[in-house]
Design an enzyme around this catalytic site. Structure first.
Site, PDB file in Angstrom:
ATOM      1  CD1 TRP A  96       9.418 -76.316  19.834  1.00 37.63           C
ATOM      2  CD2 TRP A  96      11.638 -76.665  19.831  1.00 37.63           C
ATOM      3  NE1 TRP A  96       9.978 -75.508  18.871  1.00 37.63           N
ATOM      4  CE2 TRP A  96      11.325 -75.704  18.852  1.00 37.63           C
ATOM      5  CE3 TRP A  96      12.968 -77.028  20.019  1.00 37.63           C
ATOM      6  CZ2 TRP A  96      12.310 -75.116  18.065  1.00 37.63           C
ATOM      7  CZ3 TRP A  96      13.939 -76.444  19.240  1.00 37.63           C
ATOM      8  CH2 TRP A  96      13.605 -75.494  18.276  1.00 37.63           C
ATOM      9  CG  ASP A 148      16.385 -76.437  24.506  1.00 42.76           C
ATOM     10  OD1 ASP A 148      16.822 -75.269  24.498  1.00 42.76           O
ATOM     11  OD2 ASP A 148      15.565 -76.858  23.665  1.00 42.76           O
ATOM     12  CE  LYS A 170      10.842 -68.872  22.007  1.00 45.80           C
ATOM     13  NZ  LYS A 170       9.685 -69.285  21.292  1.00 45.80           N
TER      14      LYS A 170
HETATM   15  N1  IK2 Z   1      14.068 -75.087  22.571  1.00 48.16           N
HETATM   16  C1  IK2 Z   1      12.798 -74.940  22.951  1.00 48.16           C
HETATM   17  C2  IK2 Z   1      12.277 -75.789  24.041  1.00 48.16           C
HETATM   18  C3  IK2 Z   1      11.980 -73.993  22.326  1.00 48.16           C
HETATM   19  O1  IK2 Z   1      10.718 -73.856  22.718  1.00 48.16           O
HETATM   20  C4  IK2 Z   1      12.516 -73.207  21.307  1.00 48.16           C
HETATM   21  C5  IK2 Z   1      11.677 -72.176  20.631  1.00 48.16           C
HETATM   22  N2  IK2 Z   1      10.412 -72.554  20.244  1.00 48.16           N
HETATM   23  O2  IK2 Z   1       9.612 -71.566  19.826  1.00 48.16           O
HETATM   24  C6  IK2 Z   1       8.623 -71.848  18.914  1.00 48.16           C
HETATM   25  C7  IK2 Z   1       7.415 -72.443  19.549  1.00 48.16           C
HETATM   26  O3  IK2 Z   1       7.488 -73.503  20.168  1.00 48.16           O
HETATM   27  O4  IK2 Z   1       6.329 -71.860  19.372  1.00 48.16           O
HETATM   28  C8  IK2 Z   1      13.857 -73.392  20.953  1.00 48.16           C
HETATM   29  C9  IK2 Z   1      14.609 -74.341  21.608  1.00 48.16           C
HETATM   30  C10 IK2 Z   1      14.582 -72.635  19.890  1.00 48.16           C
HETATM   31  O5  IK2 Z   1      14.289 -71.368  19.726  1.00 48.16           O
HETATM   32  P1  IK2 Z   1      15.235 -70.395  18.865  1.00 48.16           P
HETATM   33  O6  IK2 Z   1      15.960 -71.216  17.876  1.00 48.16           O
HETATM   34  O7  IK2 Z   1      14.303 -69.442  18.264  1.00 48.16           O
HETATM   35  O8  IK2 Z   1      16.154 -69.793  19.868  1.00 48.16           O
END
Ligand code: IK2
Length: 422
Positions: free
Chosen positions: A152, A233, A269
């Site tokens: 990510w 994560d 999510k």
């Molecule tokens: N860690 C990972 C691996 C994530 O995919 C995300 C969320 N990413 O969502 C946007 C996308 O890739 O389209 C997160 C952490 C963090 O998400 P949040 O801060 O919304 O809980």
């Protein structure tokens, strides 16, 4: 010196004042667009009626609409009116954190009973990762972090802004569109003993490729041999298999082997609480005394950044997870979301195969979680956007959550058009 200069300029009259203030931000250039959120901006600006957004990883129903889960609506109904607007403690909602730990570590976890886990509510998963990165910098200042390739994109920003040097380790194998397990293990073995690694607990973003249970056992073993630290994560618990308990398997394997892991959790999510920003950072400690110390330092890091986390989302989560009926409903709804995505994977693959695509598309149904790492090139993605108004990140990642019965045929046809000549 700057202050002196400023006060002289201010004393010397209006003209000088306007020159000095205009100069403050003259050197600031526009920031580059975020590779994921920038896609949404471009999608919103497109007036085409046939436009499709498979960029951001946010769940949509089969009509392409954002979803608020029934369990969330019911929790909101129950808490309406009973909520005062007081600050939460620096570590957030104790009840929410307790329930969240059970999801990651297990209902009957000895670590929870022995109070060996330091945990605080965070600003969703991003905030949990960032808080960990800041903690790492403060208490292991010379360390670096190993991050999978790919990952990510925001992971790189997070550790960069925390001033932790980054290394990478092999993860994805483009030719097989699967895991490059041998190279990953080599990288784990070759990293200096006691290195920090960032691992995706399940539903790897962006590839949708996870290690098997056997592979996780081997990874855990090699971490033990080298004394590495694993930060998991876990942004998609429930989205990989439809069952949050099964999706915690990687973490449980590490715990069985006695690792002192860290874990970043998010309810964006799996509870659809994207904008509520509810998450948790937890760290396994040697004993209760250490856990108290670590928690106090996490709170100390949070205090000058945002003081304490928001209350509403935390209350929704603790209401749902603290009530057996609501929790049951949540589990059903998580499975419903995961199943709809799995159904769309099958539909997209079938559509491409029925169009006579000469390319292999098994990986669409083999990969898991919210994303399909399609293998399309940035140029092919550009054609999808420019010619078909289909929006996705330039690494070829398709958010399967944005695919619906209504757009899957259009999407497959467009993918076929841009990929058929190689
Ligand atoms: N860690 C990972 C691996 C994530 O995919 C995300 C969320 N990413 O969502 C946007 C996308 O890739 O389209 C997160 C952490 C963090 O998400 P949040 O801060 O919304 O809980």
């Amino acid at each position: 010196m700057a202050l002196l200069l400023r006060s002289r300029l201010l004393k010397s009259g209006g003209a000088a004042r306007s020159i000095s203030t205009a100069a403050w931000w003259r050197h600031v250039e526009p920031a580059p667009k975020d590779p994921i959120l920038g896609v949404t901006e471009a999608f919103l600006a497109d007036a085409s009626p046939s436009k499709v957004n498979v960029g951001v990883g946010a769940y949509r129903d089969d009509n392409g609409k954002p979803v608020v889960l029934d369990c969330v609506r019911e929790a909101e109904r129950r808490i309406a009116g009973s909520l005062n607007m007081e600050y939460l403690p620096m570590g957030g909602s104790i009840k929410m954190v307790e329930e969240t730990l059970k999801l990651a570590y297990g209902e009957n976890s000895e670590l929870i009973k022995d109070r060996r886990i330091a945990a605080v509510q965070t600003l969703s998963g991003t905030g949990a990762c960032r808080l960990f990165a800041d903690f790492q910098k403060r208490f292991s200042p010379d360390s670096q972090v190993y991050i999978p390739v790919p990952t990510w994109a925001n992971h790189h920003n997070i550790w960069r802004d925390a001033n932790v040097p980054q290394r990478t380790f092999h993860y994805y194998h483009p030719e097989s569109r699967g895991l490059d397990f041998a190279s990953m293990i080599d990288d784990i073995k070759n990293a200096p003993s006691g290195s920090f690694f960032l691992l995706h607990a399940c539903a790897h973003n962006p590839t949708g490729v996870d290690p098997s249970e056997e592979q996780w056992k081997e990874i855990s073993y090699q971490f033990k041999v080298k004394g590495h630290f694993a930060l998991f994560d876990m942004a998609y618990q429930g989205f990989a298999s439809g069952d949050p308990e099964r999706d915690a398997k990687s973490i449980r394997i590490f715990l069985e082997d006695g690792h002192m892991i860290g874990c970043a959790q998010s309810y964006a999510k799996n509870m659809g609480l994207y904008g509520q920003r509810v998450g948790c950072l937890s760290m396994v400690c040697e004993d209760e005394k250490q856990a108290v110390a670590v928690k106090s330092q996490l709170q100390q890091l949070a205090r000058p950044m945002y003081s304490n986390p928001p209350v509403h989302g935390a209350l929704i989560v603790s209401t749902i997870l603290g009530d057996p009926d609501l929790k049951k409903l949540w589990l059903k709804e998580v499975k419903g979301m995961a199943d709809r995505i799995i159904g769309m994977r099958t539909a997209l693959r079938e559509n491409l195969e029925n169009l006579g695509s000469p390319l292999p598309w098994e990986h669409i149904t083999k990969q898991i979680g919210m994303f399909c790492y399609s293998g399309m090139t940035p140029e092919q993605v550009d054609r999808l956007t420019n010619e078909f108004h289909i929006y996705l990140t330039r690494n070829g990642r398709i958010s399967m959550a944005g695919v619906t019965t209504g757009n899957v045929g259009y999407l497959a046809n467009a993918i076929h058009e841009v990929t058929k000549s190689g």
